[in-house]
Design a protein around this motif. Structure first.
Motif, PDB file in Angstrom:
ATOM      1  N   LEU A  20       0.853  -1.190   0.000  1.00 22.48           N
ATOM      2  CA  LEU A  20       0.000   0.000   0.000  1.00 22.48           C
ATOM      3  C   LEU A  20       0.883   1.232   0.000  1.00 22.48           C
ATOM      4  O   LEU A  20       1.721   1.416   0.881  1.00 22.48           O
ATOM      5  CB  LEU A  20      -0.926   0.021   1.216  1.00 22.48           C
ATOM      6  N   ARG A  21       0.666   2.081  -0.996  1.00 22.53           N
ATOM      7  CA  ARG A  21       1.408   3.340  -1.109  1.00 22.53           C
ATOM      8  C   ARG A  21       0.453   4.518  -0.950  1.00 22.53           C
ATOM      9  O   ARG A  21      -0.645   4.512  -1.486  1.00 22.53           O
ATOM     10  CB  ARG A  21       2.105   3.441  -2.469  1.00 22.53           C
ATOM     11  N   PHE A  22       0.901   5.524  -0.197  1.00 21.74           N
ATOM     12  CA  PHE A  22       0.227   6.814  -0.140  1.00 21.74           C
ATOM     13  C   PHE A  22       1.163   7.821  -0.785  1.00 21.74           C
ATOM     14  O   PHE A  22       2.043   8.366  -0.116  1.00 21.74           O
ATOM     15  CB  PHE A  22      -0.079   7.211   1.303  1.00 21.74           C
ATOM     16  N   GLY A  23       1.020   8.042  -2.078  1.00 25.15           N
ATOM     17  CA  GLY A  23       1.970   8.893  -2.783  1.00 25.15           C
ATOM     18  C   GLY A  23       3.342   8.247  -2.744  1.00 25.15           C
ATOM     19  O   GLY A  23       3.534   7.117  -3.164  1.00 25.15           O
ATOM     20  N   GLY A  24       4.313   8.978  -2.185  1.00 27.97           N
ATOM     21  CA  GLY A  24       5.663   8.428  -2.089  1.00 27.97           C
ATOM     22  C   GLY A  24       5.905   7.589  -0.848  1.00 27.97           C
ATOM     23  O   GLY A  24       6.977   6.995  -0.696  1.00 27.97           O
ATOM     24  N   LEU A  25       4.922   7.537   0.054  1.00 27.72           N
ATOM     25  CA  LEU A  25       5.071   6.769   1.294  1.00 27.72           C
ATOM     26  C   LEU A  25       4.577   5.339   1.100  1.00 27.72           C
ATOM     27  O   LEU A  25       3.447   5.119   0.647  1.00 27.72           O
ATOM     28  CB  LEU A  25       4.279   7.435   2.423  1.00 27.72           C
ATOM     29  N   VAL A  26       5.426   4.374   1.442  1.00 34.01           N
ATOM     30  CA  VAL A  26       5.041   2.967   1.377  1.00 34.01           C
ATOM     31  C   VAL A  26       4.686   2.514   2.787  1.00 34.01           C
ATOM     32  O   VAL A  26       5.560   2.394   3.659  1.00 34.01           O
ATOM     33  CB  VAL A  26       6.167   2.085   0.795  1.00 34.01           C
ATOM     34  N   ALA A  27       3.399   2.279   3.057  1.00 34.34           N
ATOM     35  CA  ALA A  27       2.937   1.898   4.392  1.00 34.34           C
ATOM     36  C   ALA A  27       3.110   0.411   4.646  1.00 34.34           C
ATOM     37  O   ALA A  27       3.448  -0.011   5.754  1.00 34.34           O
ATOM     38  CB  ALA A  27       1.472   2.297   4.565  1.00 34.34           C
ATOM     39  N   ASN A  28       2.820  -0.395   3.635  1.00 30.03           N
ATOM     40  CA  ASN A  28       3.081  -1.836   3.676  1.00 30.03           C
ATOM     41  C   ASN A  28       3.772  -2.223   2.376  1.00 30.03           C
ATOM     42  O   ASN A  28       3.400  -1.731   1.301  1.00 30.03           O
ATOM     43  CB  ASN A  28       1.795  -2.653   3.820  1.00 30.03           C
ATOM     44  N   ALA A  29       4.768  -3.097   2.463  1.00 27.36           N
ATOM     45  CA  ALA A  29       5.553  -3.452   1.286  1.00 27.36           C
ATOM     46  C   ALA A  29       5.708  -4.960   1.183  1.00 27.36           C
ATOM     47  O   ALA A  29       6.357  -5.579   2.039  1.00 27.36           O
ATOM     48  CB  ALA A  29       6.926  -2.782   1.333  1.00 27.36           C
ATOM     49  N   ASP A  30       5.084  -5.545   0.172  1.00 28.44           N
ATOM     50  CA  ASP A  30       5.217  -6.985  -0.105  1.00 28.44           C
ATOM     51  C   ASP A  30       4.957  -7.840   1.141  1.00 28.44           C
ATOM     52  O   ASP A  30       5.693  -8.777   1.424  1.00 28.44           O
ATOM     53  CB  ASP A  30       6.609  -7.303  -0.657  1.00 28.44           C
ATOM     54  N   VAL A  31       3.902  -7.503   1.873  1.00 24.08           N
ATOM     55  CA  VAL A  31       3.566  -8.266   3.076  1.00 24.08           C
ATOM     56  C   VAL A  31       2.832  -9.550   2.691  1.00 24.08           C
ATOM     57  O   VAL A  31       1.789  -9.514   2.032  1.00 24.08           O
ATOM     58  CB  VAL A  31       2.686  -7.426   4.029  1.00 24.08           C
ATOM     59  N   SER A  32       3.383 -10.670   3.100  1.00 20.51           N
ATOM     60  CA  SER A  32       2.742 -11.963   2.892  1.00 20.51           C
ATOM     61  C   SER A  32       2.635 -12.678   4.235  1.00 20.51           C
ATOM     62  O   SER A  32       3.603 -12.713   5.006  1.00 20.51           O
ATOM     63  CB  SER A  32       3.545 -12.839   1.918  1.00 20.51           C
ATOM     64  N   LEU A  33       1.461 -13.183   4.522  1.00 22.97           N
ATOM     65  CA  LEU A  33       1.276 -13.983   5.737  1.00 22.97           C
ATOM     66  C   LEU A  33       0.074 -14.889   5.546  1.00 22.97           C
ATOM     67  O   LEU A  33      -0.802 -14.628   4.724  1.00 22.97           O
ATOM     68  CB  LEU A  33       1.111 -13.104   6.980  1.00 22.97           C
ATOM     69  N   ALA A  34       0.053 -15.963   6.306  1.00 24.83           N
ATOM     70  CA  ALA A  34      -1.062 -16.904   6.290  1.00 24.83           C
ATOM     71  C   ALA A  34      -1.504 -17.132   7.731  1.00 24.83           C
ATOM     72  O   ALA A  34      -0.674 -17.360   8.613  1.00 24.83           O
ATOM     73  CB  ALA A  34      -0.646 -18.234   5.648  1.00 24.83           C
ATOM     74  N   VAL A  35      -2.800 -17.038   7.957  1.00 20.99           N
ATOM     75  CA  VAL A  35      -3.368 -17.198   9.298  1.00 20.99           C
ATOM     76  C   VAL A  35      -4.147 -18.495   9.340  1.00 20.99           C
ATOM     77  O   VAL A  35      -5.016 -18.729   8.503  1.00 20.99           O
ATOM     78  CB  VAL A  35      -4.284 -16.012   9.651  1.00 20.99           C
ATOM     79  N   ARG A  36      -3.844 -19.332  10.318  1.00 17.69           N
ATOM     80  CA  ARG A  36      -4.487 -20.634  10.428  1.00 17.69           C
ATOM     81  C   ARG A  36      -5.776 -20.534  11.227  1.00 17.69           C
ATOM     82  O   ARG A  36      -5.857 -19.788  12.197  1.00 17.69           O
ATOM     83  CB  ARG A  36      -3.539 -21.638  11.094  1.00 17.69           C
ATOM     84  N   ARG A  37      -6.743 -21.292  10.810  1.00 16.51           N
ATOM     85  CA  ARG A  37      -8.025 -21.287  11.505  1.00 16.51           C
ATOM     86  C   ARG A  37      -7.843 -21.688  12.968  1.00 16.51           C
ATOM     87  O   ARG A  37      -7.177 -22.663  13.292  1.00 16.51           O
ATOM     88  CB  ARG A  37      -8.993 -22.263  10.830  1.00 16.51           C
ATOM     89  N   GLY A  38      -8.414 -20.874  13.860  1.00 20.37           N
ATOM     90  CA  GLY A  38      -8.405 -21.203  15.283  1.00 20.37           C
ATOM     91  C   GLY A  38      -7.224 -20.686  16.062  1.00 20.37           C
ATOM     92  O   GLY A  38      -7.198 -20.811  17.296  1.00 20.37           O
ATOM     93  N   GLU A  39      -6.238 -20.076  15.391  1.00 16.97           N
ATOM     94  CA  GLU A  39      -5.068 -19.611  16.137  1.00 16.97           C
ATOM     95  C   GLU A  39      -5.227 -18.168  16.597  1.00 16.97           C
ATOM     96  O   GLU A  39      -6.092 -17.430  16.128  1.00 16.97           O
ATOM     97  CB  GLU A  39      -3.799 -19.761  15.299  1.00 16.97           C
TER      98      GLU A  39
END
Length: 243
Positions: free
Chosen positions: A13-32
């Motif tokens: 996610l970019r706001f103009g020149g600011l990168v707030a999140n960059a190539d974030v990858s994650l997996a959340v398991r059911r119940g954790e």
């Protein structure tokens, strides 16, 4: 292998020149219970906004139970089972407590009587049943946090995003908050929680993901994450290394 309920795939996610999140990858398991930690400005709340639908990513995608929800608005994501709280509790202060929770109950129960019954049951879960008729604006800060959780739970989520629900609480209040989160998880709700109180959150979560400057710095079991050299340098500091 435990089923994956939520996936973020190279979300940016970019706001103009600011990168707030960059190539974030994650997996959340059911119940954790997944802890999302990191210093101020790391991009934690931004990632919550992306998952809940407040923001749409510049690139990447988000999947809920294998279905791409990247383009769906927040109300539709709520109907599909994602609920959240906010860093600063938000309530309808002129309404009473049960009416605040009924707002969430309407997501699953369009009839007022059914929504009220669901709201009262939820207030019992979070320990606010005795305050059902109190005006929301008169609640204490810890009670307002519980009201936020109650309103989110009233939507009957499969995935609950908790944004600093333990921050600013006394030790006894934080302990009660931890017990509440455990009860929520025991009811089959998957939890992702942002928190800064490391001593409280690390014994509670099953896994931790550390964000730093909008990127995933480390992830794994809490005991491993707090010993990670990159995490110590970026977030915990040398005093925590000694501890």
């Amino acid at each position: 292998m435990t089923e994956i309920i939520l996936e973020a795939e190279r979300v940016t996610l970019r706001f103009g020149g600011l990168v707030a999140n960059a190539d974030v990858s994650l997996a959340v398991r059911r119940g954790e219970i997944l802890g999302l930690i990191g210093p101020n400005g790391a991009g934690k709340s931004t990632l919550f906004n992306l998952i809940s639908g407040t923001y749409r990513p510049t690139s990447g995608r988000i999947l809920l139970e294998g279905q791409d929800i990247t383009g769906l608005p927040a109300p539709e994501r709520c109907r599909r089972g994602i609920a959240r709280t906010f860093q600063v509790p938000r309530s309808f202060d002129s309404m009473n407590v049960v009416e605040n929770v009924i707002v969430g109950g309407f997501v699953r129960h369009p009839r007022a009587a059914e929504a009220r019954a669901a709201a009262l049951a939820t207030l019992d879960v979070v320990g606010l049943a005795h305050r059902a008729d109190a005006v929301a604006g008169e609640l204490t800060p810890p009670e307002k946090r519980r009201l936020e959780v109650a309103r989110a739970l009233a939507t009957e989520p499969r995935l609950l995003l908790l944004d600093e629900v333990l921050t600013g609480l006394t030790p006894s209040e934080a302990k009660a908050g931890v017990e509440l989160i455990r009860r929520v998880a025991e009811r089959g709700v998957t939890v992702i929680m942002v928190e800064h109180v490391m001593e409280v959150v690390m014994p509670l979560v099953d896994r931790a993901v550390v964000l730093h400057l909008g990127r995933v710095l480390a992830e794994g079991r809490p005991a491993d994450v707090v010993r990670d050299e990159a995490v110590i340098a970026a977030y915990l500091g040398e005093r925590r290394r000694a501890a």
